[in-house]
Enzyme design. Sequence first.
Site, short mmCIF file in Angstrom:
data_model
loop_
_atom_site.label_atom_id
_atom_site.label_comp_id
_atom_site.label_asym_id
_atom_site.label_seq_id
_atom_site.Cartn_x
_atom_site.Cartn_y
_atom_site.Cartn_z
N THR A 90 0.83 -1.20 0.00
CA THR A 90 0.00 0.00 0.00
C THR A 90 0.87 1.26 0.00
O THR A 90 2.09 1.20 0.12
CB THR A 90 -0.91 0.03 1.25
OG1 THR A 90 -0.09 0.22 2.41
CG2 THR A 90 -1.73 -1.24 1.38
N HIS A 92 1.18 3.25 2.31
CA HIS A 92 1.64 3.51 3.68
C HIS A 92 3.17 3.64 3.75
O HIS A 92 3.68 4.48 4.50
CB HIS A 92 1.15 2.40 4.61
CG HIS A 92 1.38 2.68 6.05
ND1 HIS A 92 0.73 3.68 6.74
CD2 HIS A 92 2.20 2.09 6.96
CE1 HIS A 92 1.13 3.69 7.99
NE2 HIS A 92 2.03 2.74 8.15
N ARG A 131 21.76 -4.11 5.65
CA ARG A 131 22.20 -2.75 5.95
C ARG A 131 22.26 -2.41 7.44
O ARG A 131 22.83 -1.41 7.83
CB ARG A 131 21.28 -1.75 5.24
CG ARG A 131 21.46 -1.74 3.75
CD ARG A 131 20.28 -1.09 3.03
NE ARG A 131 20.51 -1.01 1.60
CZ ARG A 131 20.40 -2.03 0.75
NH1 ARG A 131 20.06 -3.23 1.18
NH2 ARG A 131 20.62 -1.86 -0.55
#
Length: 154
Positions: A90, A92, A131
Site C-alpha cells: 500500500t 503507507h 544494511r
Amino acid sequence: MFGADKGTADRLDGKELVIGIVQARFNQGVTDALAQACRAELLKRGVQERNIDHVLVPGALEVPIALQAMAEKGGYDALVALGCVIRGETYHFELVSNESAAGVTRVALDYQLPIANAILTTENMEQALARQVEKGRDAALVAIEMANLVDDIG
C-alpha cells in the site's frame, strides 16, 4: 573554511559529546541491530556510556516527536534516529518514509542540532538485514562528526 585545520580523525572524537538515540520498535530485530552497532561505534569513538541516552518509540512516525522532546530538553551535541520501514503493498510505505524523514529534518533545522537519520527504507527484509549493522555504525560516525563540526562553526 570552517574546521579546515581539523582532520577527519579529530572530528570523530566523541570523548566530550552527549548523544541521544531514538529507536523505533517496529521491525525491532533490525532496529535492535542498528542500535547495537550505533552504540558500539559511539563507545569506540570515546563517547562515555553515561553520555548516551536511548529511548524507544513505537514506530518511525513517532521518532521525530521524541527527537523534538530531546532537543527541547537540551544538553545534547547530536541525536540519532533509528528505524526500519519496509515497503508493503500500500501507499503507507511512502507516507511513513517521507513523513518520518521530513520530521527528522525539521527538528534538526528548527533546533540547529545534528541528527543522524538511520531510518532504513527498504524494499524487503533482506535489504534491511544487509544494511542494519553498517547503517548503525554510520549513524554514530555522522552524529560525532557533525556535532564536532557544528561546535567548530559556532
